[in-house]
Design a protein around this motif. Sequence first.
Motif, PDB file in Angstrom:
ATOM      1  N   HIS A  50      -7.720   1.285  -0.054  1.00  0.00           N
ATOM      2  CA  HIS A  50      -6.844   0.102  -0.626  1.00  0.00           C
ATOM      3  C   HIS A  50      -7.084  -1.300  -0.186  1.00  0.00           C
ATOM      4  O   HIS A  50      -7.010  -2.171  -1.015  1.00  0.00           O
ATOM      5  N   VAL A  51      -7.784  -1.451   1.106  1.00  0.00           N
ATOM      6  CA  VAL A  51      -8.184  -3.057   1.378  1.00  0.00           C
ATOM      7  C   VAL A  51      -9.251  -3.450   0.260  1.00  0.00           C
ATOM      8  O   VAL A  51      -9.321  -4.627  -0.312  1.00  0.00           O
ATOM      9  N   ALA A  52     -10.291  -2.488  -0.002  1.00  0.00           N
ATOM     10  CA  ALA A  52     -11.185  -2.947  -1.130  1.00  0.00           C
ATOM     11  C   ALA A  52     -10.469  -3.023  -2.377  1.00  0.00           C
ATOM     12  O   ALA A  52     -10.857  -4.085  -3.035  1.00  0.00           O
ATOM     13  N   TRP A  53      -9.632  -2.170  -2.983  1.00  0.00           N
ATOM     14  CA  TRP A  53      -8.877  -2.204  -4.177  1.00  0.00           C
ATOM     15  C   TRP A  53      -8.381  -3.658  -4.169  1.00  0.00           C
ATOM     16  O   TRP A  53      -8.425  -4.219  -5.090  1.00  0.00           O
ATOM     17  N   PHE A  54      -7.517  -4.059  -3.332  1.00  0.00           N
ATOM     18  CA  PHE A  54      -6.803  -5.355  -3.229  1.00  0.00           C
ATOM     19  C   PHE A  54      -7.539  -6.554  -3.499  1.00  0.00           C
ATOM     20  O   PHE A  54      -7.300  -7.314  -4.053  1.00  0.00           O
ATOM     21  N   GLN A  55      -8.770  -6.331  -2.779  1.00  0.00           N
ATOM     22  CA  GLN A  55      -9.640  -7.727  -2.763  1.00  0.00           C
ATOM     23  C   GLN A  55     -10.484  -7.612  -4.262  1.00  0.00           C
ATOM     24  O   GLN A  55     -10.454  -8.645  -5.169  1.00  0.00           O
ATOM     25  N   GLU A  56     -10.666  -6.233  -4.913  1.00  0.00           N
ATOM     26  CA  GLU A  56     -11.104  -6.120  -6.101  1.00  0.00           C
ATOM     27  C   GLU A  56     -10.084  -6.775  -7.217  1.00  0.00           C
ATOM     28  O   GLU A  56     -10.454  -7.445  -7.968  1.00  0.00           O
ATOM     29  N   TYR A  57      -8.971  -6.277  -6.824  1.00  0.00           N
ATOM     30  CA  TYR A  57      -7.843  -6.622  -7.821  1.00  0.00           C
ATOM     31  C   TYR A  57      -7.594  -7.944  -8.194  1.00  0.00           C
ATOM     32  O   TYR A  57      -7.351  -8.602  -9.217  1.00  0.00           O
ATOM     33  N   TRP A  58      -7.462  -8.769  -6.723  1.00  0.00           N
ATOM     34  CA  TRP A  58      -7.144 -10.255  -6.918  1.00  0.00           C
ATOM     35  C   TRP A  58      -8.313 -11.077  -6.970  1.00  0.00           C
ATOM     36  O   TRP A  58      -8.086 -12.326  -7.579  1.00  0.00           O
ATOM     37  N   VAL A  59      -9.219 -10.890  -6.478  1.00  0.00           N
ATOM     38  CA  VAL A  59     -10.499 -11.704  -6.290  1.00  0.00           C
ATOM     39  C   VAL A  59     -11.434 -11.314  -7.758  1.00  0.00           C
ATOM     40  O   VAL A  59     -11.650 -12.426  -8.427  1.00  0.00           O
ATOM     41  N   LEU A  60     -12.018 -10.313  -7.837  1.00  0.00           N
ATOM     42  CA  LEU A  60     -13.038  -9.855  -8.978  1.00  0.00           C
ATOM     43  C   LEU A  60     -12.212  -9.893 -10.387  1.00  0.00           C
ATOM     44  O   LEU A  60     -12.750 -10.341 -11.427  1.00  0.00           O
ATOM     45  N   ASP A  74      -6.437   2.029  -9.623  1.00  0.00           N
ATOM     46  CA  ASP A  74      -5.263   1.610  -9.640  1.00  0.00           C
ATOM     47  C   ASP A  74      -4.279   2.883  -9.340  1.00  0.00           C
ATOM     48  O   ASP A  74      -3.272   2.499  -8.683  1.00  0.00           O
ATOM     49  N   ALA A  75      -4.425   3.982  -9.847  1.00  0.00           N
ATOM     50  CA  ALA A  75      -3.674   5.128  -9.642  1.00  0.00           C
ATOM     51  C   ALA A  75      -3.841   5.624  -8.208  1.00  0.00           C
ATOM     52  O   ALA A  75      -2.780   6.304  -7.421  1.00  0.00           O
ATOM     53  N   LEU A  76      -4.736   5.296  -7.438  1.00  0.00           N
ATOM     54  CA  LEU A  76      -5.343   5.903  -6.225  1.00  0.00           C
ATOM     55  C   LEU A  76      -4.631   4.681  -5.184  1.00  0.00           C
ATOM     56  O   LEU A  76      -4.037   5.001  -4.072  1.00  0.00           O
ATOM     57  N   TYR A  77      -4.942   3.392  -5.367  1.00  0.00           N
ATOM     58  CA  TYR A  77      -4.637   2.415  -4.235  1.00  0.00           C
ATOM     59  C   TYR A  77      -3.610   1.315  -4.441  1.00  0.00           C
ATOM     60  O   TYR A  77      -3.566   0.326  -3.547  1.00  0.00           O
ATOM     61  N   ASP A  78      -2.965   1.344  -5.489  1.00  0.00           N
ATOM     62  CA  ASP A  78      -1.924   0.251  -5.938  1.00  0.00           C
ATOM     63  C   ASP A  78      -0.651   0.453  -5.048  1.00  0.00           C
ATOM     64  O   ASP A  78       0.137   1.354  -5.392  1.00  0.00           O
ATOM     65  N   SER A  79      -0.478  -0.034  -3.800  1.00  0.00           N
ATOM     66  CA  SER A  79       0.310   0.243  -3.261  1.00  0.00           C
ATOM     67  C   SER A  79       1.802  -0.024  -3.488  1.00  0.00           C
ATOM     68  O   SER A  79       2.933   0.619  -3.006  1.00  0.00           O
ATOM     69  N   ALA A  80       2.062  -1.048  -4.645  1.00  0.00           N
ATOM     70  CA  ALA A  80       3.113  -1.203  -5.162  1.00  0.00           C
ATOM     71  C   ALA A  80       3.773   0.053  -6.027  1.00  0.00           C
ATOM     72  O   ALA A  80       5.060  -0.055  -6.656  1.00  0.00           O
ATOM     73  N   LYS A  81       2.852   0.812  -6.644  1.00  0.00           N
ATOM     74  CA  LYS A  81       3.069   2.062  -7.353  1.00  0.00           C
ATOM     75  C   LYS A  81       2.729   3.238  -6.764  1.00  0.00           C
ATOM     76  O   LYS A  81       3.458   4.204  -7.286  1.00  0.00           O
ATOM     77  N   VAL A  82       2.108   3.375  -5.763  1.00  0.00           N
ATOM     78  CA  VAL A  82       1.794   4.743  -5.311  1.00  0.00           C
ATOM     79  C   VAL A  82       2.762   4.828  -4.104  1.00  0.00           C
ATOM     80  O   VAL A  82       2.396   4.239  -3.055  1.00  0.00           O
ATOM     81  N   ALA A  83       3.631   5.721  -3.875  1.00  0.00           N
ATOM     82  CA  ALA A  83       4.690   6.018  -2.765  1.00  0.00           C
ATOM     83  C   ALA A  83       3.741   6.631  -1.933  1.00  0.00           C
ATOM     84  O   ALA A  83       2.962   6.974  -1.906  1.00  0.00           O
ATOM     85  N   HIS A  84       4.328   6.165  -0.637  1.00  0.00           N
ATOM     86  CA  HIS A  84       3.791   6.190   0.774  1.00  0.00           C
ATOM     87  C   HIS A  84       3.480   7.825   0.685  1.00  0.00           C
ATOM     88  O   HIS A  84       2.651   8.384   1.120  1.00  0.00           O
ATOM     89  N   ASP A  85       4.675   8.573   0.489  1.00  0.00           N
ATOM     90  CA  ASP A  85       4.591   9.874   0.883  1.00  0.00           C
ATOM     91  C   ASP A  85       3.741  10.792   0.088  1.00  0.00           C
ATOM     92  O   ASP A  85       3.227  11.935   0.472  1.00  0.00           O
ATOM     93  N   THR A  86       3.191  10.117  -1.065  1.00  0.00           N
ATOM     94  CA  THR A  86       2.071  10.617  -1.765  1.00  0.00           C
ATOM     95  C   THR A  86       0.933  10.398  -1.878  1.00  0.00           C
ATOM     96  O   THR A  86      -0.074  11.238  -2.267  1.00  0.00           O
ATOM     97  N   ARG A  87       0.561   9.623  -0.625  1.00  0.00           N
ATOM     98  CA  ARG A  87      -1.029   9.014  -0.500  1.00  0.00           C
ATOM     99  C   ARG A  87      -1.507  10.268   0.009  1.00  0.00           C
ATOM    100  O   ARG A  87      -3.010  10.201  -0.174  1.00  0.00           O
ATOM    101  N   TRP A  88      -1.015  11.478   0.907  1.00  0.00           N
ATOM    102  CA  TRP A  88      -1.994  12.347   1.286  1.00  0.00           C
ATOM    103  C   TRP A  88      -2.310  13.341   0.232  1.00  0.00           C
ATOM    104  O   TRP A  88      -3.297  14.143   0.669  1.00  0.00           O
ATOM    105  N   ASP A  89      -1.762  13.370  -0.966  1.00  0.00           N
ATOM    106  CA  ASP A  89      -1.946  14.278  -2.040  1.00  0.00           C
ATOM    107  C   ASP A  89      -2.914  13.665  -3.062  1.00  0.00           C
ATOM    108  O   ASP A  89      -3.231  14.760  -3.949  1.00  0.00           O
ATOM    109  N   LEU A  90      -3.110  12.538  -2.878  1.00  0.00           N
ATOM    110  CA  LEU A  90      -4.067  12.161  -3.811  1.00  0.00           C
ATOM    111  C   LEU A  90      -5.632  12.681  -3.702  1.00  0.00           C
ATOM    112  O   LEU A  90      -6.085  13.002  -2.795  1.00  0.00           O
TER     113      LEU A  90
END
Length: 290
Positions: A50-60, A74-90
Motif C-alpha cells: 500500500h505504501v508503494a501504491w500510494f506513492q505510485e498513485y499520487w506521484v507517478l 488499485d483493487a489490492l491497495y486502495d485503502s479507501a475502497k479495500v475494507a480493512h477486514d478483507t485485506r487478509w483475503d486478497l
Amino acid sequence: MSSVAMKNHNVSALQDARQRTLALVEDLNDEQMIGPRLDIVNPLRWEIGHVAWFQEYWVLRHLCGRKPILAHGDALYDSAKVAHDTRWDLPLPTKSETIAYMTTVIDEISRQFGDIEGRSTDASYFLALALFHEDMHGEAITYTRQTLAHPAPRLTITDDGHNQEVVQDVTGDAFVPGGPFIAGNTNAHGFVFDNEQQPFEVRVEPFSISRTATTNGEFARFVEDGGYRRRELWSDEGWRWRESTRATRPVYWSLAYGGWWRRTFDQIVRLEKHAPVLHVNWYEAEAYCR
C-alpha cells in the motif's frame, strides 16, 4: 528553501524512508507478513504494498500522468475502497514480489525527479505527501511488531554515548495563562494536509499541565492504588471497556518477582520507572488524570 531544493530533498528523504521501511520487515517471513486478523493492525505484506501504491498513485500517476505499474494494484491497495477486514483475503503478491514493486516505484520517482528544472511546484506537495505517508506507516509497522510480539526491528542506531538513561526528578505543573490562539494552517506556511482547516481564532482558558510526560512509576502508583477498581475514576464508556476486557493494568505489564515488568516486542524487561508510560488508551489515561 527553493522549490527545486525542496523536491531534491524530498526525493532523498523518500529513498531514506524506503530503506527504513524495508529494514522494519527485513527479518519477517511471508507467513509473519500476513499474521492474524486483528482490528488494530494490517497484514504487513498488504501494508508495505500500500505504501508503494500510494506513492505510485499520487506521484507517478496523478502528478506525472503515468499508467499503472500493477494491473490490479488499485483493487489490492486502495485503502479507501479495500475494507480493512478483507485485506487478509486478497491475492497479495509474495513478500519478495512486493519488495520488487516497491523498488520499481521508488526508482521511477527518483528518475522522474532527478532533473526537475521547470516542473510545477505541485511536485513538492505530492513528494512530501508520499514521504509523510510512508513515515506514518513506518510507525504502524513498528507497533504491529509490538502487538504481534515479533522481535524488535533491526534498525541501525549509532550509540554516541547519549543514549544512557538520565534520571532527573522534575515535578509540578506549568501554568499556561490562556488567551487567543490561531488554529489551522495555510500552504503559505509550507506543507499542509488536505484535511487541515484554514486558520481561525479560538480562545483557550487558563490551564496547568505537567512539566513532563507521565512516567511508568507514576502510572504504577495509580495501578497499585486500585485505580482499575475504582469506578468513580472512570467514565461510563471507559468502565464498560474496562469490564469487557477485565483490564487491571496496562496491556503489556505484568507483576512478578516483587516488581513490575513489561513486554517490549518479544522481550520481557523490568519496568523503567522514569520512562514515559506507553500503550495505555484514552480510557486509562482519563481515569489516571481523574
